[in-house]
Write a protein that holds these residues in place. Structure first.
Motif: not given
Length: 360
Positions: A179, A181, A224, A347, A351, A355
């Motif tokens: 994923r 994420h 995604t 979070q 994130l 990324n």
């Protein structure tokens, strides 16, 4: 029990029908005569959920009480929409089906955007396990992230049985997807690295990214969307993929040779939540009680393998179907609950780091 190729498309449907729908007793105050012109609008997930909830919850509740229920689809985690409605005291919805992180986001400030339901001791709700209830939400569905794999890719050799196996490229070669994420992905990496399910939180991000580094070059696709996952499983584009369990189940129903690993599944909770200040709060409470009936929850499996929150619902669900449900005892006991509070606080950090890792 942890690994299974399900036969969802060939299952025997629930025999205990809608007999309980017309017999559920409702308090006199909500008799059709006194409920004239009453209506509640409920945000749900759309698609199969709106269809299932309409037949199992909305229409029977209206028939029993005279209170119309309208289900509307909205963006996932519609916290901004809810906040806007409550602050303007202009209610497009009266209640919503939302996750535990969304509930925390909406109730963490000085002015909660949700109404306390006050149903903890009500007989219709009290039998729901405490892990599925908070003061602002009553659990209605548990969703799980699992490891799915193409059984034909492992014909004649050992199939993966854990996150450790997914990360073991040498002994379990094959096309992998991950994923795009950090949610769930960080937890998987930690369990793959040997962290017990009970010690996943707070997440050791350094350890998780060291584990992710080991398999990055072997990831063929960073996915995604759930639809993308389903298509890759159907086409055989990937051999192994961590994903929400509904997607491999849909692929199986469509005829794909797919297996599911339930061991170390990562599960979260969807809740019925009432918007703060709605004039229809009491009608919403009545609906929540109605939708918490075990027999009624059991009816959902006619539409999808629901993560029912009432343990007694399994008394009315065929055993072949029950084994595909996220809250089936053998499945939920081997899983780890998403720590909503951890991700609420971390979070942004997670994130940004994930990324950056994707681009490195």
């Amino acid at each position: 029990m942890s690994i299974r190729q399900t036969g969802w498309s060939r299952r025997t449907l629930l025999k205990a029908g809608a007999a309980g729908a017309s017999t559920l007793a409702m308090p006199a105050i909500w008799s059709p005569a006194r409920a004239q012109n009453k209506r509640i609008v409920v945000r749900d997930d759309g698609g199969i959920y709106t269809k299932a909830y309409g037949e199992v919850f909305y229409k029977p509740f209206t028939a029993a009480t005279g209170i119309e229920v309208v289900g509307v689809q909205a963006n996932a985690e519609p916290t901004a929409q809810i906040r806007s409605m409550v602050e303007a005291r202009s209610y497009t919805w009266d209640m919503a089906k939302i996750s535990q992180p969304a509930i925390l986001m909406l109730t963490g400030g000085d002015k909660p955007m949700l109404e306390k339901h006050g149903l903890e001791t009500d007989p219709a709700v009290a039998s729901i396990p405490k892990q599925y209830i908070s003061e602002y939400g009553v659990g209605t569905n548990v969703y799980s992230t699992v490891l799915a794999y193409r059984t034909d890719a492992f014909k004649g050799r050992k199939a993966p049985a854990s996150w450790k196996d997914f990360y073991d490229v040498a002994n379990f070669p094959g096309r992998r997807a991950l994923r795009k994420h950090p949610f769930d992905t960080i937890e998987q990496a930690l369990m793959a690295d040997g962290v017990p399910t009970g010690e996943v939180y707070p997440c050791d991000l350094d350890r998780a990214f060291r584990a992710l580094d080991r398999i990055k070059k072997d990831i063929a696709v960073f996915w995604t969307s759930g639809a993308q996952v389903e298509q890759m499983l159907l086409s055989g584009e990937v051999d192994m993929i961590p994903t929400w369990v509904s997607r491999p189940q849909a692929a199986i129903a469509a005829g794909a040779p797919v297996g599911i690993v339930w061991d170390q599944n990562i599960w979260g909770l969807d809740n019925w939540a009432i918007l703060a200040g709605t004039p229809n709060a009491d009608a919403c409470r009545q609906f929540i009680k109605f939708a918490s009936d075990p027999k009624r929850q059991a009816e959902l499996v006619k539409y999808f393998p629901a993560g029912v929150t009432q343990p007694d619902a399994f008394k009315y669900i065929d055993s072949k179907i029950a084994a595909d449900c996220p809250t089936f005892p053998a499945n939920i006991e081997h899983g780890v609950q998403i720590n909503a509070d951890y991700w609420l606080k971390n979070q942004q950090k997670g994130l940004e780091r994930y990324n950056a890792w994707l681009l490195s």
